[in-house]
Design a protein around this motif. Structure first.
Motif, mmCIF file in Angstrom:
data_model
loop_
_atom_site.group_PDB
_atom_site.id
_atom_site.type_symbol
_atom_site.label_atom_id
_atom_site.label_comp_id
_atom_site.label_asym_id
_atom_site.label_seq_id
_atom_site.Cartn_x
_atom_site.Cartn_y
_atom_site.Cartn_z
ATOM 1 N N PHE A 1 -10.972 -2.849 -9.814
ATOM 2 C CA PHE A 1 -9.945 -2.790 -10.854
ATOM 3 C C PHE A 1 -10.038 -4.051 -11.726
ATOM 4 C CE2 PHE A 1 -7.713 0.235 -7.978
ATOM 5 C CZ PHE A 1 -7.448 1.231 -8.916
ATOM 6 N N PRO A 2 -10.072 -3.912 -13.055
ATOM 7 C CA PRO A 2 -10.313 -5.080 -13.921
ATOM 8 C C PRO A 2 -9.102 -5.975 -14.117
ATOM 9 C CG PRO A 2 -10.032 -3.113 -15.267
ATOM 10 C CD PRO A 2 -10.016 -2.662 -13.831
ATOM 11 N N ALA A 3 -7.934 -5.581 -13.667
ATOM 12 C CA ALA A 3 -6.723 -6.380 -13.895
ATOM 13 C C ALA A 3 -5.789 -6.230 -12.704
ATOM 14 C CB ALA A 3 -6.029 -5.934 -15.184
ATOM 15 N N LEU A 4 -4.736 -7.018 -12.705
ATOM 16 C CA LEU A 4 -3.748 -6.936 -11.634
ATOM 17 C C LEU A 4 -3.003 -5.610 -11.692
ATOM 18 C CD1 LEU A 4 -2.270 -10.550 -11.823
ATOM 19 C CD2 LEU A 4 -3.952 -9.681 -10.185
ATOM 20 N N ARG A 5 -2.633 -5.099 -10.524
ATOM 21 C CA ARG A 5 -1.827 -3.894 -10.461
ATOM 22 C C ARG A 5 -0.364 -4.253 -10.214
ATOM 23 N NH1 ARG A 5 -6.328 -4.954 -9.178
ATOM 24 N NH2 ARG A 5 -6.238 -4.532 -6.962
ATOM 25 N N GLY A 6 0.530 -3.339 -10.536
ATOM 26 C CA GLY A 6 1.958 -3.605 -10.403
ATOM 27 C C GLY A 6 2.522 -3.136 -9.081
ATOM 28 N N ARG A 7 3.850 -3.241 -8.979
ATOM 29 C CA ARG A 7 4.530 -2.863 -7.753
ATOM 30 C C ARG A 7 4.434 -1.361 -7.497
ATOM 31 N NH1 ARG A 7 10.179 -6.354 -8.305
ATOM 32 N NH2 ARG A 7 9.206 -8.449 -8.236
ATOM 33 N N ALA A 8 4.421 -0.569 -8.550
ATOM 34 C CA ALA A 8 4.337 0.883 -8.366
ATOM 35 C C ALA A 8 3.007 1.265 -7.737
ATOM 36 C CB ALA A 8 4.521 1.593 -9.705
ATOM 37 N N TRP A 9 1.927 0.617 -8.197
ATOM 38 C CA TRP A 9 0.599 0.902 -7.613
ATOM 39 C C TRP A 9 0.570 0.480 -6.151
ATOM 40 C CZ3 TRP A 9 -3.089 -1.992 -5.177
ATOM 41 C CH2 TRP A 9 -4.335 -1.379 -4.995
ATOM 42 N N ALA B 1 3.055 0.277 -4.080
ATOM 43 C CA ALA B 1 3.857 1.224 -3.304
ATOM 44 C C ALA B 1 3.080 2.510 -3.048
ATOM 45 C CB ALA B 1 5.163 1.516 -4.034
ATOM 46 N N ARG B 2 2.328 2.963 -4.062
ATOM 47 C CA ARG B 2 1.523 4.181 -3.887
ATOM 48 C C ARG B 2 0.426 3.947 -2.848
ATOM 49 N NH1 ARG B 2 -2.475 7.087 -8.340
ATOM 50 N NH2 ARG B 2 -2.989 8.924 -7.045
ATOM 51 N N LEU B 3 -0.194 2.765 -2.883
ATOM 52 C CA LEU B 3 -1.240 2.454 -1.912
ATOM 53 C C LEU B 3 -0.669 2.429 -0.498
ATOM 54 C CD1 LEU B 3 -4.034 1.534 -1.002
ATOM 55 C CD2 LEU B 3 -3.406 -0.808 -1.652
ATOM 56 N N GLU B 4 0.468 1.778 -0.309
ATOM 57 C CA GLU B 4 1.055 1.721 1.026
ATOM 58 C C GLU B 4 1.425 3.114 1.523
ATOM 59 O OE1 GLU B 4 4.266 -1.021 1.125
ATOM 60 O OE2 GLU B 4 3.009 -2.788 0.755
ATOM 61 N N GLN B 5 1.931 3.954 0.631
ATOM 62 C CA GLN B 5 2.261 5.323 1.017
ATOM 63 C C GLN B 5 1.007 6.083 1.429
ATOM 64 O OE1 GLN B 5 3.920 7.721 -2.132
ATOM 65 N NE2 GLN B 5 4.689 9.293 -0.742
ATOM 66 N N ALA B 6 -0.082 5.916 0.662
ATOM 67 C CA ALA B 6 -1.331 6.609 0.979
ATOM 68 C C ALA B 6 -1.908 6.114 2.303
ATOM 69 C CB ALA B 6 -2.330 6.399 -0.157
ATOM 70 N N LEU B 7 -1.811 4.817 2.561
ATOM 71 C CA LEU B 7 -2.300 4.278 3.829
ATOM 72 C C LEU B 7 -1.532 4.887 4.997
ATOM 73 C CD1 LEU B 7 -2.699 0.499 2.861
ATOM 74 C CD2 LEU B 7 -4.543 2.073 3.465
ATOM 75 N N GLY B 8 -0.223 4.985 4.847
ATOM 76 C CA GLY B 8 0.585 5.564 5.913
ATOM 77 C C GLY B 8 0.283 7.026 6.173
ATOM 78 N N GLN B 9 -0.159 7.730 5.126
ATOM 79 C CA GLN B 9 -0.406 9.171 5.261
ATOM 80 C C GLN B 9 -1.814 9.488 5.743
ATOM 81 O OE1 GLN B 9 0.501 10.601 1.335
ATOM 82 N NE2 GLN B 9 2.719 10.744 1.712
ATOM 83 N N HIS B 10 -2.794 8.672 5.363
ATOM 84 C CA HIS B 10 -4.191 9.057 5.567
ATOM 85 C C HIS B 10 -4.921 8.267 6.659
ATOM 86 C CE1 HIS B 10 -4.292 11.755 2.072
ATOM 87 N NE2 HIS B 10 -3.565 10.845 1.444
ATOM 88 N N LEU B 11 -4.443 7.082 7.015
ATOM 89 C CA LEU B 11 -5.132 6.330 8.059
ATOM 90 C C LEU B 11 -4.788 6.902 9.432
ATOM 91 C CD1 LEU B 11 -5.981 4.341 5.878
ATOM 92 C CD2 LEU B 11 -5.389 2.476 7.440
#
Length: 300
Positions: A230-238, A240-250
């Motif tokens: 990713f070429p720039a910093l991501r925000g809190r929404a991103w 939160a989406r990553l943490e949700q995906a980790l909880g669902q798919h790992l």
């Protein structure tokens, strides 16, 4: 990947920034890998007169103390990538001048070892972050005396495979740069001039209570060095989406904890007697000539 170029998916500028800003402490995983490396020393009979710890600050301060205890009469070099890191290492390792243990201990120098000065070079969890690994191996080879040995560890290609697969599934850029295979490291050791490389690998599975704790651990271990990240910093929404995906798919164990795989590669190799090609006009360095003469006297 060719062995004469830097890894094709590693941004050297990102590596340089990380080496300057990384937390001045040894992550738990690094200390655990160092402990397993220490167990392998039982098969090494050579007692070094001098040894070097490459990247001690991040590689394992607890392991450094155990190595110093194992070789109390051996001089030591502690090599760090930057001067400020060397100062941090000195604060953590050097004993105060008034400490009686300092008076009898072998000297510790916080600098890279001179050529052909050490019998052992210890490098834990550093090689996979090298922007030019072939050049780093050459530095290690140069620092060792003839018949000295290298002990190192690094991360392998299966590291964080669950996270890599998740990023690909979400259509995101790679989660990290490609890591070098164990067999490729063996080939690079031989090309650098090392002899009798012994490589082995194991997978360590770490578990986490929450996605947030998993991400915290990864931030302590390193950064994403892939040029296509990713070429720039991501925000809190991103996030939160990553943490949700980790909880669902790992993968989740019976205890409800999230699992993440780390492939750890261990390597051991010797610096062999230099081979000189003799022709009508041959050039031999003074260092190599001394090593060959010393070896002949030992055998006689």
């Amino acid at each position: 990947m060719t062995t004469t170029q830097r890894p094709p998916t590693l941004d050297p500028l990102a590596v340089s920034r990380w080496q300057r800003s990384a937390p001045p402490a040894s992550p738990w995983l690094h200390e655990e890998v160092a402990r397993r490396m220490l167990e392998r020393l039982q098969w090494i009979k050579l007692q070094p007169q001098a040894w070097a710890h490459w990247g001690a600050l991040r590689g394992g301060l607890e392991a450094h103390a155990q190595l110093a205890s194992r070789y109390p009469d051996s001089a030591c070099f502690v090599a760090e990538a930057h001067s400020d890191r060397a100062q941090q290492a000195m604060k953590n390792i050097a004993k105060p001048w008034w400490n009686p243990k300092q008076w009898m201990a072998a000297p510790t120098r916080f600098e890279a070892p001179p050529p052909a000065s050490v019998d052992m070079l210890w490098a834990n969890m550093a090689l996979h972050e090298a922007a030019d690994p072939q050049a780093l191996l050459a530095q290690w080879h140069q620092a060792l005396k003839v018949n000295g040995f290298l002990m190192f560890s690094c991360l392998g290609p299966d590291t964080a495979r669950e996270l890599r697969a998740l990023y690909a599934q979400l259509g995101w850029p790679p989660a990290g740069h490609q890591l070098t295979d164990m067999h490729d490291w063996g080939d690079m050791l031989v090309q650098t001039g090392f002899a009798e490389p012994v490589m082995d690998m194991e997978r360590i599975t770490l578990t986490y209570e929450t996605p947030a704790r998993l991400l915290q651990e990864l931030r302590e271990l390193g950064r994403n060095f892939h040029p296509a990240r990713f070429p720039a910093l991501r925000g809190r929404a991103w996030k939160a989406r990553l943490e949700q995906a980790l909880g669902q798919h790992l993968a989740v164990g019976a205890d409800g904890r999230l699992s993440l795989t780390f492939e750890v590669i261990y390597g051991h190799a010797l610096k062999a007697q230099p081979k000189i090609k003799v022709s009508a006009l041959s050039a031999v360095s003074v260092q190599d000539m001394r090593a060959m003469l010393h070896d002949k006297r030992d055998k006689s």
